[in-house]
Each structure stands twice: as structure tokens, then as C-alpha cells.
Write an enzyme that holds these catalytic residues in place. Structure first.
Site, PDB file in Angstrom:
ATOM      1  N   ILE A 414       0.827  -1.204   0.000  1.00 11.42           N
ATOM      2  CA  ILE A 414       0.000   0.000   0.000  1.00 11.42           C
ATOM      3  C   ILE A 414       0.861   1.253   0.000  1.00 11.42           C
ATOM      4  O   ILE A 414       1.849   1.350   0.724  1.00 11.42           O
ATOM      5  CB  ILE A 414      -0.973  -0.032   1.215  1.00 11.42           C
ATOM      6  CG1 ILE A 414      -2.033   1.042   1.093  1.00 11.42           C
ATOM      7  CG2 ILE A 414      -0.232   0.065   2.535  1.00 11.42           C
ATOM      8  CD1 ILE A 414      -3.210   0.817   2.039  1.00 11.42           C
ATOM      9  N   ASP A 415       0.518   2.180  -0.873  1.00 13.86           N
ATOM     10  CA  ASP A 415       1.210   3.467  -0.933  1.00 13.86           C
ATOM     11  C   ASP A 415       0.763   4.332   0.247  1.00 13.86           C
ATOM     12  O   ASP A 415      -0.355   4.184   0.741  1.00 13.86           O
ATOM     13  CB  ASP A 415       0.869   4.150  -2.254  1.00 13.86           C
ATOM     14  CG  ASP A 415       1.439   5.550  -2.353  1.00 13.86           C
ATOM     15  OD1 ASP A 415       2.648   5.708  -2.152  1.00 13.86           O
ATOM     16  OD2 ASP A 415       0.662   6.486  -2.619  1.00 13.86           O
ATOM     17  N   LYS A 416       1.650   5.222   0.696  1.00 12.31           N
ATOM     18  CA  LYS A 416       1.299   6.073   1.848  1.00 12.31           C
ATOM     19  C   LYS A 416       0.456   7.273   1.427  1.00 12.31           C
ATOM     20  O   LYS A 416      -0.717   7.379   1.773  1.00 12.31           O
ATOM     21  CB  LYS A 416       2.558   6.561   2.568  1.00 12.31           C
ATOM     22  CG  LYS A 416       2.257   7.501   3.747  1.00 12.31           C
ATOM     23  CD  LYS A 416       3.520   8.008   4.400  1.00 12.31           C
ATOM     24  CE  LYS A 416       4.210   9.070   3.569  1.00 12.31           C
ATOM     25  NZ  LYS A 416       3.439  10.348   3.489  1.00 12.31           N
ATOM     26  N   THR A 417       1.058   8.159   0.647  1.00  9.32           N
ATOM     27  CA  THR A 417       0.424   9.441   0.349  1.00  9.32           C
ATOM     28  C   THR A 417      -0.760   9.267  -0.600  1.00  9.32           C
ATOM     29  O   THR A 417      -0.618   8.727  -1.689  1.00  9.32           O
ATOM     30  CB  THR A 417       1.450  10.411  -0.272  1.00  9.32           C
ATOM     31  OG1 THR A 417       2.581  10.476   0.583  1.00  9.32           O
ATOM     32  CG2 THR A 417       0.849  11.791  -0.433  1.00  9.32           C
TER      33      THR A 417
END
Length: 727
Positions: A414-417
Site C-alpha cells: 500500500i502506498d502512503k500518500t
């Protein structure tokens, strides 16, 4: 790997792109069998699917196969619906608008263009599968439709060749024109849906290619400037990047200062300040400053070109959900043919008189009842109903494969931003020192930021606006690169920046350093405010975590899913977000697009079933490489085109719903396949005459037609249950 000249050049199966629009020397490949390489368009020798260009291009071009299949489908549907109503109404109720003989001729007239014109591409692929000995779904379709139609022609023109025991009350031999036409139309529908999905995947490539500017402003050694096409830029050229323009190619800043929006690469919403000696990347967006840069990587060597190449390769690496149908056809087709041949031989040797007629009718009955009507409906019906149900809950599914794989996912990258966080910096705290208040500190900070190009200026100004503060004009404004800004407001000296800037004015930040460190530990941006040489307070800006993040990650963890976070941000910020969300097993910070893809591919090599959730252009290669790509609907178009699933509201709870939907749909498909094979498994031996030695019973054509209809109705009714599934 096949590299021979295409033997399928003579196939009339049309490619996805118009071959006249493709550059000479283009290599063509099958999207489902990437090992196939041809020097020109044609059909895949394994599955019969049309080949498409290996190298993506910006030109969308025509899509002749989709246009052709769509036209065939609508014409065939218009003919098949009344044909089906007439035939089934007569069989099930005994009522017909015309005498039976005339009704048969009407059915012949309606079915012939459907089978011979609408189904012609399938007969071509049927024949190709026999020649290449790669039996697939088209083999079964061609065999079933061909036998049903051929038998019906004989029954229409030469009914006397059939035994009287097979005639109906009106003396007419039953025909199967409606079965042949309906199967053809259903397969055409499946082809249209599949081609639309394939064509949609190309939008991600075209969107990425469209990010690059078409021209660059080249500066000659004597200072003259001219706009040149991007493809004419060479390594070493000096280029001017004006405010608001896209950086044309990858290179190094040789003059000027500005901030550049690099969210395409890093995914981070905060622009990055650039000065002499800093690297800039093609297709990123320059801020308000002017830059001179020296080109270092051009053409296919740029970061954007690499991202395009990674997305294209990742999309082609996927396996189709229909592989199961082809595998089944691989043994089912020869099994049905063997049973039909055995039936003909046995009845012609030991059957009652007329032996030849009984042998022919029973052999044909075997093939007809094995027609893949319910089998053809089993998967698409569940997919159509399931995707519709998902859409009502904000989960948009692009293709059937995503639903097949989502239930098997054991790792979520999962990407953060923009995925775990909102993706937009906002003001989260204002802490004044003794003698100052929050409104005063925030007003000074926002008033100074009005004239600033600082990446976080908008967040501070928006925070002041929410508080209803009136901002003042700053005089004697100065920007201190890497430190902050200063100016005068109402004759008073103001400064906003880091401790180094305030130290230059002999302002001691020690009273607020512990509070600042606490915020920095949470990955937040901290700026000190000074008024007339005194420390007034600090303002804190951060990218807030989404409300749904912690609950969604906890639900996935409890379901046995390993959660991995990737981000282009720094390690401290990444770990702070991971702590706030909880349940994240590992964190990879400071990663570039190709590194995100590499991490996904490494997890897959370890035997993990990987889903990737992201929202940015920089996530596109990893989204395409994952078993299932999940895009936030609040993110970029490129991310959504690269992903197989889009969460409309960017709500992470949608991942949990998508997983539950996958389980429900796949369970439904397995039930449908069971019903389909159950009808075939029981119908084929009965059609072959298995009951005749004991009960003296042959399968009535009317019962065979009703059984085929019942199998389809059962599959449809079971699929419609998905409309009520709880997610």
C-alpha cells in the site's frame, strides 16, 4: 519463444490496432500468451486472440476488431431474441403463431445470418485450433454451433432421413436453430466485453505518454532560444524551463531556482525546491521560478519512458481468467467427439432399425447437448452481476481476473500518500509561547506565506482562512533558500522558518524544541515564528491519515493479509504514519517507481499473491505488476487505468469490500460451473442412449432443448443472487 514470421498473416481475425497506423518493424504479441512474437498482425496460434503491437504508442488508433464484434453482436442479438422466444415458446407451451413447418423456415431465416455471418470469426478460430492442435474454447463453440446448425438444416430440408420416433405431434423433426444462434450471440457478447477491457488497459499507456511535453525550449551557446520538437533534444543540450511548464527531459539544473512538483515520481504532494546541481525529471511540473537545465537522459532513457515500458510489460504478464475454460475444452472437446463417434458406431452396429438414422441422431444429440450454453454463461453472468453490485458500493472492477484473484490475496502493498493519508498537506497545530496567542502566530505565518513559493504555503494560508483570519501585506519580503522567509508587517520584523533562520536573527528556539521534536517524530513539518526578534510560536503542517485506514488495515490483518507500506517520503515520516495506522508489517521509504515495482515482483517470486493499492502516476508500474492493482478514485487517471479495481471514494474500507465481493463472486462461479458440468455430465450419456437398453428410452429432442434452457436459467438465477450479497 516464437520469433518466426507470422503464419497467421492470412487470418481475417483483426488486430486491436489498425496495422496501417503502426510503425514498420513493429513486433506483435498475444496479450494472453506473451511468448508469441510475430512480425505482423494476425491471430494467436494458441488461443485465437488477435495480436497487438508490443511497443505502446501515443496514437490511440482505431479498434477494428472491437468495432466489428460490436456490430456483429447487435445484429445477432436483434435476430436471436425473437428466434429464442418463438422456439422456446413453441417447445414449452406448444403454442406457435404459425404452423410448425412455416415456423421452422422462419427460424432458419433468423438463425442463418447469425451463425454464418455473426459466428464466422469463431469458425475461423475453430478451424485454426484443429490445424494447430491447440484445442480451446473456440473449438467447443465451433463444434457445438456447427453441429446444431448443420443438424437443423438436414432436419429442415430432409426430415425423411430421421426415424419417425423423433418426430413431434406435427410430424416435424425438432430443430436447434435457436441454440446455435443464442450460443453465437453470447460468445459475441463475451468477445465485446473482453475487447473493451483490453482496449481500456491501453489508456494507461496513452495517458503516461501524454504527460511528456511535445516541445522543448533549447538555448544555443550564443544565448538564442528556440522551441524544438522533443525528439530533437540531445544529451548535453541546454534547455529553458519557464514557470508552469513541464520539464522536457531528465537533466541537471545549471542556473536558477524554483520548486518542482515531482508527485509523478515520488507520489508526495509537496513540491521539491531545485537549485544549481539538482536533478530534474522529465514531465514533472516547474513552479514559479525559471530554470536552465542540461539534458542528461532523452528519448527511451528518461524516467517517464521507463515507467511506460514497465507498465506495458506488467500488463502483458497477466494470465486470463478464461484459461480454465480453455483447459476444460482441451479435454472436454475430444471427450465429446469420442463419445459421439462411439455412439454412432455402437448404434449403427447393434441398434434397432433404421440403424443408420438412430446412429446419426444420437451422435448429433450428444454433440448438441454438450453445447457450452450454460458454460458460456457461467462466468460472465456472475461477473456482470457481481461487478454491478460492487459498483453500488463504490468498488469498480475493470476485469474478471481481478475478482478471481482478490480472494486469494495474502499480501497488500500500500502506498502512503493519497492512499493511507489524504494526500494533501494541511495545518494541524499552532503552538504559541508565553505572551502570544494562536491567532497572532497563525496570522503572521499566513501573511508571510502570501508572497512565498514555499511548498507548504497553501496549507498555512488555508488553515488561516478556516479560522476566519484577515491577512496583512508583508513588506521587505525575503526568501532564504532552505531556511524560510522573512519580512515586515506593520513595521514589525517577522520570520517563519527553521531554527537556522531564527538563529541568524539571534532568536533562541530552545523553549519549543521539545514540542517540535515530538511533531517531527510523527512525520510532521514544523516551522518557527519570530516577531521582533522574539520566539512567538510554531506552526505544524502534516498529511493526515484517512479515518478509514486503521480499521481497514486491522480487518485485513485479521483476515491473514500481510500489509506492506511503500512511499517516496522519508523513513521517519513513513514510520510515523505506520504507527498511527497500526498493523503494518514492514515499511519501505524513499522508493522510486521502478523500486516499487521491484518490491512487488520480489514478493510474487516468494510465492505471495500480491495486491497493490496506490493513487499516483509513480504507483502505475507497481499497480500493473501486482496480481491485483487497486487505485483510489481520488487519485490520478493513470493510476486508475493501470489498476484492475478502483475505489470510487478512496475509502480503504473498499479493499475489504472488494475482497468479500471476490469471495462471493468466485463461489457463485464455481456453483455455476458445477451446474453446467452437471447438466452436460448427465445429459451426454442419456443423449448417447445409455437408458435405452434398460428403459427403452431415447432422449427426446424437446427434452434436450428444455434441458439446455433449464441449465441456462439455473445459471442465470444463481448469478442474480449476487445482487443481494452482503459485503
Amino acid at each position: 519463444m516464437e520469433n518466426k514470421p507470422d503464419r497467421c498473416h492470412h487470418s481475417t481475425s483483426r488486430p486491436v490496432s489498425d496495422p496501417h497506423d503502426v510503425a514498420e518493424g513493429t513486433i506483435w504479441t498475444c496479450p494472453m500468451h506473451p511468448q508469441i512474437r510475430r512480425s505482423g498482425p494476425g491471430a494467436c496460434p494458441i488461443c485465437g486472440m488477435a495480436l497487438e503491437p508490443l511497443e505502446p504508442s501515443l496514437e490511440e488508433g482505431l479498434n477494428p476488431e472491437l468495432i466489428d464484434m460490436t456490430r456483429r453482436f447487435w445484429v445477432c442479438a436483434a435476430l436471436s431474441i425473437p428466434l429464442f422466444v418463438l422456439a422456446m415458446g413453441a417447445e414449452l407451451t406448444g403454442w406457435a403463431p404459425l404452423p410448425m413447418r412455416q415456423l421452422v423456415w422462419l427460424q432458419l431465416g433468423l438463425a442463418t445470418p447469425v451463425v454464418l455471418w455473426g459466428g464466422w470469426p469463431f469458425f475461423e478460430r475453430f478451424w485454426a485450433s484443429l490445424k494447430s492442435r491447440n484445442l480451446n474454447m473456440f473449438t467447443l463453440i465451433g463444434l457445438g454451433v456447427g453441429v446444431a446448425y448443420g443438424y437443423s438444416l438436414v432436419a429442415t430440408f430432409a426430415p425423411g432421413t430421421f426415424p419417425s420416433s423423433l418426430r413431434t405431434m406435427g410430424g416435424q423433426v425438432p430443430v436447434y436453430f435457436e441454440a446455435a444462434a443464442v450460443i453465437t450471440t453470447l460468445v459475441l457478447l463475451g468477445q465485446v466485453l473482453e475487447l473493451r477491457a483490453r482496449f481500456a488497459t491501453g489508456k494507461a499507456i496513452r495517458a503516461l505518454l501524454g504527460l511528456a511535453p511535445k516541445t522543448a525550449r533549447r538555448v544555443s551557446p550564443d544565448g538564442q532560444e528556440e522551441d524544438v520538437p522533443l525528439e530533437h533534444v540531445q544529451v548535453g543540450d541546454v534547455l529553458r524551463v519557464r514557470p508552469g511548464e513541464k520539464v522536457p527531459v531528465d537533466g541537471i539544473v545549471v542556473e536558477g531556482h524554483s520548486s518542482v512538483d515531482e508527485s509523478m515520481i515520488s507520489g508526495e504532494p509537496v513540491p521539491v525546491e531545485k537549485a544549481i546541481g539538482d536533478m530534474v525529471t522529465g514531465a514533472t511540473v516547474n513552479g514559479t521560478g525559471s530554470l536552465l537545465m542540461r539534458a542528461e537522459r532523452v528519448g527511451k532513457d528518461t524516467m517517464l519512458s521507463q515507467i511506460v515500458r514497465m507498465v506495458a510489460e506488467a500488463q502483458r504478464s497477466r494470465a486470463p481468467i478464461q484459461k480454465l475454460a480453455d483447459q476444460v475444452s482441451g479435454w472436454f472437446v475430444p471427450a465429446v467427439v469420442l463419445v459421439a463417434v462411439a455412439t454412432f458406431i455402437i448404434w449403427s452396429l447393434v441398434g434397432p432399425e433404421p440403424k443408420l438414422s438412430h446412429a446419426l441422431v444420437n451422435a448429433i444429440a450428444v454433440v448438441i447437448i454438450a453445447c457450452p450454453c450454460a458454460l458460456g454463461l457461467a462466468t460472465p453472468m456472475s461477473i456482470m452481476v457481481g461487478t454491478g453490485r460492487g459498483a453500488t458500493l463504490g468498488v469498480l472492477v475493470k476485469n474478471a481476473e481481478a475478482l478471481e484473484l482478490m480472494e486469494k490475496i495474502d499480501t497488500l502493498v500500500i502506498d502512503k500518500t493519497g492512499t493511507l493519508t489524504i494526500g494533501k498537506p494541511s495545518l494541524v497545530a499552532v503552538e504559541p509561547t508565553a505572551g502570544f496567542d494562536k491567532k497572532q502566530v497563525l496570522s503572521v505565518a499566513a501573511s508571510l506565506e502570501k508572497g512565498s513559493e514555499h511548498p507548504l504555503a497553501a496549507a498555512i494560508i488555508a488553515g488561516a482562512a478556516q479560522k476566519g483570519l484577515t491577512l496583512d501585506e508583508a513588506d521587505n519580503f525575503n526568501s532564504h533558500t532552505g531556511k524560510g522567509i522573512s519580512g515586515t508587517i506593520g513595521g514589525r520584523r517577522m520570520a517563519l522558518g527553521n531554527s537556522a533562520l531564527l538563529a541568524e536573527g539571534s532568536v533562541d528556539t530552545a523553549p519549543l524544541e521539545s514540542a517540535a521534536d515530538a511533531h517531527r517524530a510523527e512525520g510532521r513539518g514544523v516551522m518557527f515564528v519570530a516577531i521582533d526578534g522574539h520566539l512567538a510560536g510554531l506552526v505544524v503542517v502534516a498529511d493526515p491519515v484517512k479515518d478509514s485506514a486503521a480499521e481497514a488495515v486491522a480487518a485485513l490483518r485479521s483476515d491473514g493479509v500481510r500489509v506492506v507500506m511503500l512511499t517516496g517520503d522519508n523513513q521517519r515520516t513513513a514510520e510515523a504514519v505506520a504507527r498511527r495506522v497500526g498493523g503494518i508489517n514492514e515499511v519501505h521509504a524513499g522508493v522510486l517507481p521502478h523500486q516499487k515495482q521491484a518490491i512487488v515482483e520480489q514478493l510474487k517470486k516468494e510465492g505471495r499473491r500480491v495486491a497493490m493499492a496506490g493513487d499516483g502516476i509513480n504507483d502505475a508500474p507497481a499497480l500493473a505488476a501486482a496480481d491485483v492493482g487497486i487505485a483510489m478514485g481520488t487519485g490520478t487517471d493513470v493510476a486508475m487505468e493501470s489498476a484492475a479495481i478502483t475505489l470510487v471514494k478512496g475509502d480503504l474500507g473498499g479493499i475489504v469490500r472488494a475482497r468479500r465481493l471476490s469471495r462471493a463472486v468466485m463461489r457463485n462461479i464455481r456453483q455455476n460451473l458445477f451446474f453446467s458440468f452437471f447438466f452436460n455430465a448427465t445429459g451426454v450419456p442419456i443423449a448417447a442412449g445409455a437408458l435405452y437398453p434398460v428403459f427403452g428410452v431415447l432422449l427426446s429432442p424437446i427434452i434436450a432443448g428444455a434441458a439446455m434452457a433449464l441449465s441456462s436459467v439455473t445459471v442465470i438465477a444463481n448469478s442474480l443472487r449476487l445482487r443481494r450479497v452482503r459485503l
